[in-house]
Design a protein around this motif. Structure first.
Motif, PDB file in Angstrom:
ATOM      1  N   THR A   1       0.799   6.168   3.103  1.00 53.40           N
ATOM      2  CA  THR A   1       1.739   6.689   2.197  1.00 53.40           C
ATOM      3  C   THR A   1       3.110   6.020   2.115  1.00 53.40           C
ATOM      4  O   THR A   1       3.807   5.592   0.887  1.00 53.40           O
ATOM      5  CB  THR A   1       1.789   8.219   2.032  1.00 53.40           C
ATOM      6  N   GLY A   2       3.734   5.990   3.346  1.00 56.71           N
ATOM      7  CA  GLY A   2       4.996   5.357   3.305  1.00 56.71           C
ATOM      8  C   GLY A   2       5.152   3.899   3.036  1.00 56.71           C
ATOM      9  O   GLY A   2       5.944   3.497   2.234  1.00 56.71           O
ATOM     10  N   ILE A   3       4.090   3.199   3.531  1.00 60.68           N
ATOM     11  CA  ILE A   3       4.213   1.814   3.227  1.00 60.68           C
ATOM     12  C   ILE A   3       3.904   1.579   1.828  1.00 60.68           C
ATOM     13  O   ILE A   3       4.594   0.636   1.168  1.00 60.68           O
ATOM     14  CB  ILE A   3       3.001   1.246   4.334  1.00 60.68           C
ATOM     15  N   ILE A   4       2.973   2.349   1.192  1.00 67.07           N
ATOM     16  CA  ILE A   4       2.959   2.027  -0.284  1.00 67.07           C
ATOM     17  C   ILE A   4       4.549   2.391  -1.042  1.00 67.07           C
ATOM     18  O   ILE A   4       4.838   1.794  -2.009  1.00 67.07           O
ATOM     19  CB  ILE A   4       2.006   2.940  -0.912  1.00 67.07           C
ATOM     20  N   MET A   5       4.938   3.464  -0.645  1.00 72.26           N
ATOM     21  CA  MET A   5       6.275   3.679  -1.258  1.00 72.26           C
ATOM     22  C   MET A   5       7.288   2.502  -1.246  1.00 72.26           C
ATOM     23  O   MET A   5       8.146   2.421  -2.000  1.00 72.26           O
ATOM     24  CB  MET A   5       6.823   5.214  -0.887  1.00 72.26           C
ATOM     25  N   VAL A   6       7.356   1.979  -0.018  1.00 66.42           N
ATOM     26  CA  VAL A   6       8.452   0.845   0.456  1.00 66.42           C
ATOM     27  C   VAL A   6       7.856  -0.066  -0.428  1.00 66.42           C
ATOM     28  O   VAL A   6       8.883  -0.988  -1.037  1.00 66.42           O
ATOM     29  CB  VAL A   6       8.213   0.565   2.054  1.00 66.42           C
ATOM     30  N   VAL A   7       6.587  -0.456  -0.430  1.00 62.26           N
ATOM     31  CA  VAL A   7       6.192  -1.764  -1.453  1.00 62.26           C
ATOM     32  C   VAL A   7       6.476  -1.505  -2.765  1.00 62.26           C
ATOM     33  O   VAL A   7       7.110  -2.379  -3.407  1.00 62.26           O
ATOM     34  CB  VAL A   7       4.706  -2.051  -0.782  1.00 62.26           C
ATOM     35  N   CYS A   8       6.229  -0.239  -3.359  1.00 64.37           N
ATOM     36  CA  CYS A   8       6.681  -0.162  -4.689  1.00 64.37           C
ATOM     37  C   CYS A   8       8.186  -0.012  -5.089  1.00 64.37           C
ATOM     38  O   CYS A   8       8.654  -0.599  -6.068  1.00 64.37           O
ATOM     39  CB  CYS A   8       6.150   1.490  -5.190  1.00 64.37           C
ATOM     40  N   ASN A   9       9.022   0.233  -4.053  1.00 63.36           N
ATOM     41  CA  ASN A   9      10.405   0.302  -4.180  1.00 63.36           C
ATOM     42  C   ASN A   9      10.868  -1.468  -3.877  1.00 63.36           C
ATOM     43  O   ASN A   9      11.741  -1.830  -4.601  1.00 63.36           O
ATOM     44  CB  ASN A   9      11.116   0.847  -2.770  1.00 63.36           C
TER      45      ASN A   9
ATOM     46  N   TRP B   1       0.782  13.166   4.067  1.00 67.20           N
ATOM     47  CA  TRP B   1       1.752  12.327   4.089  1.00 67.20           C
ATOM     48  C   TRP B   1       1.729  11.459   5.249  1.00 67.20           C
ATOM     49  O   TRP B   1       1.393  12.129   6.615  1.00 67.20           O
ATOM     50  CB  TRP B   1       3.046  13.028   4.407  1.00 67.20           C
ATOM     51  N   GLY B   2       1.571  10.330   5.288  1.00 69.87           N
ATOM     52  CA  GLY B   2       1.616   9.366   6.637  1.00 69.87           C
ATOM     53  C   GLY B   2       1.745   7.857   6.594  1.00 69.87           C
ATOM     54  O   GLY B   2       2.709   7.801   5.746  1.00 69.87           O
ATOM     55  N   GLN B   3       1.596   7.121   7.473  1.00 71.67           N
ATOM     56  CA  GLN B   3       1.939   5.756   7.324  1.00 71.67           C
ATOM     57  C   GLN B   3       1.491   5.215   6.172  1.00 71.67           C
ATOM     58  O   GLN B   3       2.455   4.539   5.533  1.00 71.67           O
ATOM     59  CB  GLN B   3       1.446   5.120   8.793  1.00 71.67           C
TER      60      GLN B   3
ATOM     61  N   VAL C   1       1.217   5.424  -8.030  1.00 70.83           N
ATOM     62  CA  VAL C   1       0.266   4.733  -6.956  1.00 70.83           C
ATOM     63  C   VAL C   1      -0.331   5.567  -6.278  1.00 70.83           C
ATOM     64  O   VAL C   1      -1.763   5.609  -6.022  1.00 70.83           O
ATOM     65  CB  VAL C   1       0.893   3.385  -6.592  1.00 70.83           C
ATOM     66  N   ILE C   2       0.467   6.281  -5.634  1.00 72.84           N
ATOM     67  CA  ILE C   2       0.056   7.293  -4.416  1.00 72.84           C
ATOM     68  C   ILE C   2      -1.148   8.258  -5.143  1.00 72.84           C
ATOM     69  O   ILE C   2      -2.004   8.411  -4.372  1.00 72.84           O
ATOM     70  CB  ILE C   2       1.180   7.823  -3.489  1.00 72.84           C
ATOM     71  N   LEU C   3      -0.653   8.859  -6.093  1.00 72.28           N
ATOM     72  CA  LEU C   3      -1.350  10.080  -6.672  1.00 72.28           C
ATOM     73  C   LEU C   3      -2.561   9.226  -7.344  1.00 72.28           C
ATOM     74  O   LEU C   3      -3.623  10.050  -7.408  1.00 72.28           O
ATOM     75  CB  LEU C   3      -0.774  10.689  -7.665  1.00 72.28           C
ATOM     76  N   GLY C   4      -2.493   8.198  -7.781  1.00 73.29           N
ATOM     77  CA  GLY C   4      -3.702   7.271  -8.536  1.00 73.29           C
ATOM     78  C   GLY C   4      -4.728   7.024  -7.400  1.00 73.29           C
ATOM     79  O   GLY C   4      -6.120   7.183  -7.313  1.00 73.29           O
ATOM     80  N   LEU C   5      -4.276   6.334  -6.174  1.00 73.34           N
ATOM     81  CA  LEU C   5      -5.147   6.047  -5.160  1.00 73.34           C
ATOM     82  C   LEU C   5      -5.856   7.299  -4.441  1.00 73.34           C
ATOM     83  O   LEU C   5      -6.924   7.332  -3.848  1.00 73.34           O
ATOM     84  CB  LEU C   5      -4.499   5.447  -4.103  1.00 73.34           C
ATOM     85  N   HIS C   6      -4.923   8.679  -4.235  1.00 79.23           N
ATOM     86  CA  HIS C   6      -5.465   9.627  -3.893  1.00 79.23           C
ATOM     87  C   HIS C   6      -6.752  10.386  -4.759  1.00 79.23           C
ATOM     88  O   HIS C   6      -7.623  10.851  -4.286  1.00 79.23           O
ATOM     89  CB  HIS C   6      -4.288  10.842  -3.799  1.00 79.23           C
ATOM     90  N   GLY C   7      -6.173  10.252  -6.054  1.00 83.92           N
ATOM     91  CA  GLY C   7      -7.216  10.637  -6.898  1.00 83.92           C
ATOM     92  C   GLY C   7      -8.499   9.922  -7.043  1.00 83.92           C
ATOM     93  O   GLY C   7      -9.623  10.629  -7.372  1.00 83.92           O
ATOM     94  N   ILE C   8      -8.693   8.842  -6.586  1.00 81.04           N
ATOM     95  CA  ILE C   8      -9.809   8.155  -6.515  1.00 81.04           C
ATOM     96  C   ILE C   8     -10.600   7.932  -5.127  1.00 81.04           C
ATOM     97  O   ILE C   8     -11.528   7.341  -4.941  1.00 81.04           O
ATOM     98  CB  ILE C   8      -9.841   6.492  -7.011  1.00 81.04           C
ATOM     99  N   GLY C   9      -9.880   8.561  -4.186  1.00 83.75           N
ATOM    100  CA  GLY C   9     -10.147   8.786  -2.951  1.00 83.75           C
ATOM    101  C   GLY C   9     -10.097   7.786  -1.990  1.00 83.75           C
ATOM    102  O   GLY C   9     -10.627   7.570  -0.871  1.00 83.75           O
TER     103      GLY C   9
END
Length: 87
Positions: A21-29, A17-19, A77-85
């Motif tokens: 990841t947090g930005i991605i979650m805020v943008v998705c909301n 968990w980092g900055q 989105v976070i899991l997908g981006l993590h999955g592709i590295g």
């Protein structure tokens, strides 16, 4: 069997968990709130929120529903981006 072990290993890899990841979650909301503002028929029904203009003029039930959708989108989105590295 190799595919299953690879899937289990990937699924149990801890996600830092980092900055980013947090930005991605805020943008998705924010995207979910924008979608709801355009599509929900009665967004202001239910108890009103203070400063509801920041949330698209929605009431409490609308905000809870749209942020739930935003968290589902964000997790995908976070899991997908993590999955592709990329994260």
């Amino acid at each position: 069997m190799l595919i299953l072990s690879t899937l289990v290993t990937t699924a149990t890899t801890p996600l830092p968990w980092g900055q980013t990841t947090g930005i991605i979650m805020v943008v998705c909301n924010i995207i979910a709130i924008a979608i709801a503002k355009l599509t929900v028929q009665y967004p202001s029904s239910g108890p009103a929120l203070p400063f509801s203009q920041f949330f698209g003029g929605m009431g409490l039930p609308g905000l809870l529903a749209t942020t739930s959708l935003g968290h589902i989108l964000g997790a995908g989105v976070i899991l997908g981006l993590h999955g592709i590295g990329k994260i």
